[in-house]
Design a protein around this motif. Structure first.
Motif, PDB file in Angstrom:
ATOM      1  N   GLU A 134       0.819  -1.208   0.000  1.00 33.13           N
ATOM      2  CA  GLU A 134       0.000   0.000   0.000  1.00 33.13           C
ATOM      3  C   GLU A 134       0.853   1.258   0.000  1.00 33.13           C
ATOM      4  O   GLU A 134       0.567   2.209  -0.722  1.00 33.13           O
ATOM      5  CB  GLU A 134      -0.938   0.016   1.206  1.00 33.13           C
ATOM      6  CG  GLU A 134      -1.875   1.232   1.157  1.00 33.13           C
ATOM      7  CD  GLU A 134      -2.592   1.491   2.449  1.00 33.13           C
ATOM      8  OE1 GLU A 134      -3.819   1.641   2.395  1.00 33.13           O
ATOM      9  OE2 GLU A 134      -1.910   1.575   3.506  1.00 33.13           O
ATOM     10  N   ARG A 135       1.928   1.282   0.794  1.00 33.99           N
ATOM     11  CA  ARG A 135       2.803   2.462   0.813  1.00 33.99           C
ATOM     12  C   ARG A 135       3.379   2.702  -0.582  1.00 33.99           C
ATOM     13  O   ARG A 135       3.439   3.828  -1.055  1.00 33.99           O
ATOM     14  CB  ARG A 135       3.953   2.296   1.825  1.00 33.99           C
ATOM     15  CG  ARG A 135       3.565   2.118   3.285  1.00 33.99           C
ATOM     16  CD  ARG A 135       2.787   3.273   3.860  1.00 33.99           C
ATOM     17  NE  ARG A 135       2.706   3.241   5.309  1.00 33.99           N
ATOM     18  CZ  ARG A 135       1.833   2.546   6.022  1.00 33.99           C
ATOM     19  NH1 ARG A 135       0.953   1.777   5.434  1.00 33.99           N
ATOM     20  NH2 ARG A 135       1.819   2.627   7.342  1.00 33.99           N
ATOM     21  N   GLN A 136       3.804   1.623  -1.242  1.00 36.77           N
ATOM     22  CA  GLN A 136       4.368   1.741  -2.589  1.00 36.77           C
ATOM     23  C   GLN A 136       3.317   2.246  -3.573  1.00 36.77           C
ATOM     24  O   GLN A 136       3.598   3.088  -4.411  1.00 36.77           O
ATOM     25  CB  GLN A 136       4.946   0.387  -3.029  1.00 36.77           C
ATOM     26  CG  GLN A 136       5.751   0.428  -4.302  1.00 36.77           C
ATOM     27  CD  GLN A 136       4.912   0.340  -5.559  1.00 36.77           C
ATOM     28  OE1 GLN A 136       3.841  -0.252  -5.570  1.00 36.77           O
ATOM     29  NE2 GLN A 136       5.414   0.932  -6.627  1.00 36.77           N
ATOM     30  N   ARG A 137       2.102   1.760  -3.452  1.00 36.38           N
ATOM     31  CA  ARG A 137       1.019   2.155  -4.367  1.00 36.38           C
ATOM     32  C   ARG A 137       0.573   3.596  -4.107  1.00 36.38           C
ATOM     33  O   ARG A 137       0.370   4.372  -5.044  1.00 36.38           O
ATOM     34  CB  ARG A 137      -0.169   1.200  -4.215  1.00 36.38           C
ATOM     35  CG  ARG A 137      -1.354   1.542  -5.118  1.00 36.38           C
ATOM     36  CD  ARG A 137      -2.529   0.591  -4.932  1.00 36.38           C
ATOM     37  NE  ARG A 137      -2.981   0.447  -3.553  1.00 36.38           N
ATOM     38  CZ  ARG A 137      -3.730   1.332  -2.902  1.00 36.38           C
ATOM     39  NH1 ARG A 137      -4.110   2.454  -3.498  1.00 36.38           N
ATOM     40  NH2 ARG A 137      -4.102   1.121  -1.655  1.00 36.38           N
ATOM     41  N   LEU A 138       0.441   3.986  -2.835  1.00 35.65           N
ATOM     42  CA  LEU A 138      -0.046   5.327  -2.503  1.00 35.65           C
ATOM     43  C   LEU A 138       0.955   6.429  -2.818  1.00 35.65           C
ATOM     44  O   LEU A 138       0.564   7.533  -3.177  1.00 35.65           O
ATOM     45  CB  LEU A 138      -0.419   5.410  -1.014  1.00 35.65           C
ATOM     46  CG  LEU A 138      -1.663   4.668  -0.578  1.00 35.65           C
ATOM     47  CD1 LEU A 138      -1.820   4.759   0.942  1.00 35.65           C
ATOM     48  CD2 LEU A 138      -2.904   5.204  -1.282  1.00 35.65           C
ATOM     49  N   TYR A 139       2.255   6.139  -2.636  1.00 35.33           N
ATOM     50  CA  TYR A 139       3.244   7.188  -2.852  1.00 35.33           C
ATOM     51  C   TYR A 139       4.550   6.586  -3.356  1.00 35.33           C
ATOM     52  O   TYR A 139       5.545   6.500  -2.630  1.00 35.33           O
ATOM     53  CB  TYR A 139       3.477   7.994  -1.554  1.00 35.33           C
ATOM     54  CG  TYR A 139       4.083   9.347  -1.826  1.00 35.33           C
ATOM     55  CD1 TYR A 139       3.313  10.369  -2.375  1.00 35.33           C
ATOM     56  CD2 TYR A 139       5.418   9.600  -1.566  1.00 35.33           C
ATOM     57  CE1 TYR A 139       3.869  11.612  -2.646  1.00 35.33           C
ATOM     58  CE2 TYR A 139       5.980  10.841  -1.834  1.00 35.33           C
ATOM     59  CZ  TYR A 139       5.193  11.841  -2.375  1.00 35.33           C
ATOM     60  OH  TYR A 139       5.738  13.070  -2.639  1.00 35.33           O
TER      61      TYR A 139
END
Length: 166
Positions: free
Chosen positions: A38-43
């Motif tokens: 999720e961190r990679q996808r969000l930012y």
């Protein structure tokens, strides 16, 4: 002996390597692969993988967030806040083989420049695993925030909220 050292954009294909590095570096702070993904996808601009001689050896996860509102450990964010007022360094992890190479200082400098260019007045983080001296060397200072005591203790008793202001 020269070591080829390179920080590059983190991709979804790197998530198993990130999980493996996290298990070695942060065994007492486990996070699900879904959190890393999720961190990679969000930012994606705030996520990088360190390669030493082509082998995954470290990572950083960072993103815009709200000042002094610490994300819970091993929790999904959902979305990044539209009113983000700090650049948050969620996790910096290096395998023992990468320590002492200058890789950590390199990526911290890159993320500080990114945060400043994006218009943030500060960068914040939670220091764990005895990392206070490292962060202090990079201009971060611990801030006493009694309202964060329970959240910080959920990491570890020695966890400290730290801020670098521009």
């Amino acid at each position: 002996m020269n070591i080829a050292m390179h920080w590059r954009a983190l991709t979804t294909l790197d998530l198993p390597a990130v999980e493996a590095i996290a298990a070695i570096v942060h065994p007492t702070f486990p996070e699900d692969t879904a959190v890393f993904a999720e961190r990679q996808r969000l930012y994606p601009e705030g996520t990088r993988l360190l390669e030493l001689d082509g082998k995954p050896s470290g990572y950083i996860l960072s993103h815009p967030w709200r000042f002094a509102e610490l994300p819970a450990l091993n929790a999904l964010l959902g979305v990044l806040p539209a009113d983000a007022d700090t650049y948050y360094l969620h996790d910096l992890a290096l395998l023992p083989s990468a320590r002492g190479t200058g890789a950590a200082a390199m990526i911290v400098g890159d993320m500080l420049r990114h945060a400043r260019a994006a218009g943030f007045a500060n960068v914040s983080l939670v220091a764990v695993n005895g990392s206070l001296p490292f962060w202090y060397k990079h201009g971060f200072r611990a801030e006493a925030r009694p309202e964060l005591a329970d959240k910080l203790n959920s990491y570890e008793h020695a966890a400290r909220f730290m801020v670098r202001r521009f």
